[in-house]
Design a protein around this motif. Sequence first.
Motif, PDB file in Angstrom:
ATOM      1  N   LEU A 175     -47.772  17.573  47.316  1.00  0.00           N
ATOM      2  CA  LEU A 175     -47.847  19.012  47.093  1.00  0.00           C
ATOM      3  C   LEU A 175     -49.140  19.520  47.702  1.00  0.00           C
ATOM      4  O   LEU A 175     -50.223  19.138  47.284  1.00  0.00           O
ATOM      5  CB  LEU A 175     -47.809  19.322  45.589  1.00  0.00           C
ATOM      6  N   LYS A 176     -49.030  20.352  48.732  1.00  0.00           N
ATOM      7  CA  LYS A 176     -50.214  20.850  49.434  1.00  0.00           C
ATOM      8  C   LYS A 176     -50.443  22.343  49.197  1.00  0.00           C
ATOM      9  O   LYS A 176     -51.553  22.816  49.310  1.00  0.00           O
ATOM     10  CB  LYS A 176     -50.077  20.603  50.936  1.00  0.00           C
ATOM     11  N   ARG A 177     -49.379  23.094  48.881  1.00  0.00           N
ATOM     12  CA  ARG A 177     -49.522  24.543  48.715  1.00  0.00           C
ATOM     13  C   ARG A 177     -48.350  25.083  47.924  1.00  0.00           C
ATOM     14  O   ARG A 177     -47.239  24.592  48.016  1.00  0.00           O
ATOM     15  CB  ARG A 177     -49.559  25.229  50.077  1.00  0.00           C
TER      16      ARG A 177
ATOM     17  N   TYR B 212     -44.408  32.175  42.990  1.00  0.00           N
ATOM     18  CA  TYR B 212     -44.755  31.506  41.741  1.00  0.00           C
ATOM     19  C   TYR B 212     -45.085  32.524  40.652  1.00  0.00           C
ATOM     20  O   TYR B 212     -44.659  32.375  39.507  1.00  0.00           O
ATOM     21  CB  TYR B 212     -45.934  30.560  41.976  1.00  0.00           C
ATOM     22  N   ALA B 213     -45.808  33.588  41.014  1.00  0.00           N
ATOM     23  CA  ALA B 213     -46.153  34.622  40.042  1.00  0.00           C
ATOM     24  C   ALA B 213     -44.917  35.361  39.548  1.00  0.00           C
ATOM     25  O   ALA B 213     -44.821  35.707  38.369  1.00  0.00           O
ATOM     26  CB  ALA B 213     -47.156  35.610  40.643  1.00  0.00           C
ATOM     27  N   VAL B 214     -43.949  35.597  40.429  1.00  0.00           N
ATOM     28  CA  VAL B 214     -42.710  36.255  40.009  1.00  0.00           C
ATOM     29  C   VAL B 214     -41.959  35.384  38.999  1.00  0.00           C
ATOM     30  O   VAL B 214     -41.501  35.868  37.958  1.00  0.00           O
ATOM     31  CB  VAL B 214     -41.819  36.579  41.237  1.00  0.00           C
TER      32      VAL B 214
ATOM     33  N   ALA C  55     -54.583  32.559  39.605  1.00  0.00           N
ATOM     34  CA  ALA C  55     -54.568  31.132  39.258  1.00  0.00           C
ATOM     35  C   ALA C  55     -53.931  30.289  40.358  1.00  0.00           C
ATOM     36  O   ALA C  55     -54.423  29.200  40.684  1.00  0.00           O
ATOM     37  CB  ALA C  55     -53.831  30.931  37.935  1.00  0.00           C
ATOM     38  N   CYS C  56     -52.851  30.786  40.947  1.00  0.00           N
ATOM     39  CA  CYS C  56     -52.170  30.038  42.004  1.00  0.00           C
ATOM     40  C   CYS C  56     -53.036  29.978  43.270  1.00  0.00           C
ATOM     41  O   CYS C  56     -53.051  28.962  43.961  1.00  0.00           O
ATOM     42  CB  CYS C  56     -50.819  30.668  42.299  1.00  0.00           C
TER      43      CYS C  56
END
Length: 120
Positions: free
Chosen positions: A12-14, A20-22, A84-85
């Motif tokens: 997992l790099k990104r 993600y917020a949605v 946060a993301c």
Amino acid sequence: MNTNINTLRLKLKRIDPVKYAVVVTLVYLLILLIIYVPFILLGSLIGGSNDLAAGAAMLGGGILGIIFMLVIMGIFVFIITIIACSLLNFILKKTGGIDIDFEKTGLEISQIGKDHRIEQ
């Protein structure tokens, strides 16, 4: 390290902050609807002279208070999750990512194509 033949090791790099917020915001709002809305409706039925009842009355009472709370909390959760993301992506970049092991079940993965997608 597990070297099982049925294990697919990915890194997992990104993570896309907006998507993600949605997802996080929708999950949070669904939980908010299930847990908090009955308490707010019950509180608006009971009423009273305490500060919570006065604040709910200023917001328009039960249904308007619920709608207002969902909109405001949705905006806050969305903004906080994007921040946060973004911090997570920064840390993933500095540390080289997170190794994730997946178990191979029924899906045959033949190769990774030119567009960096896994072809079936």
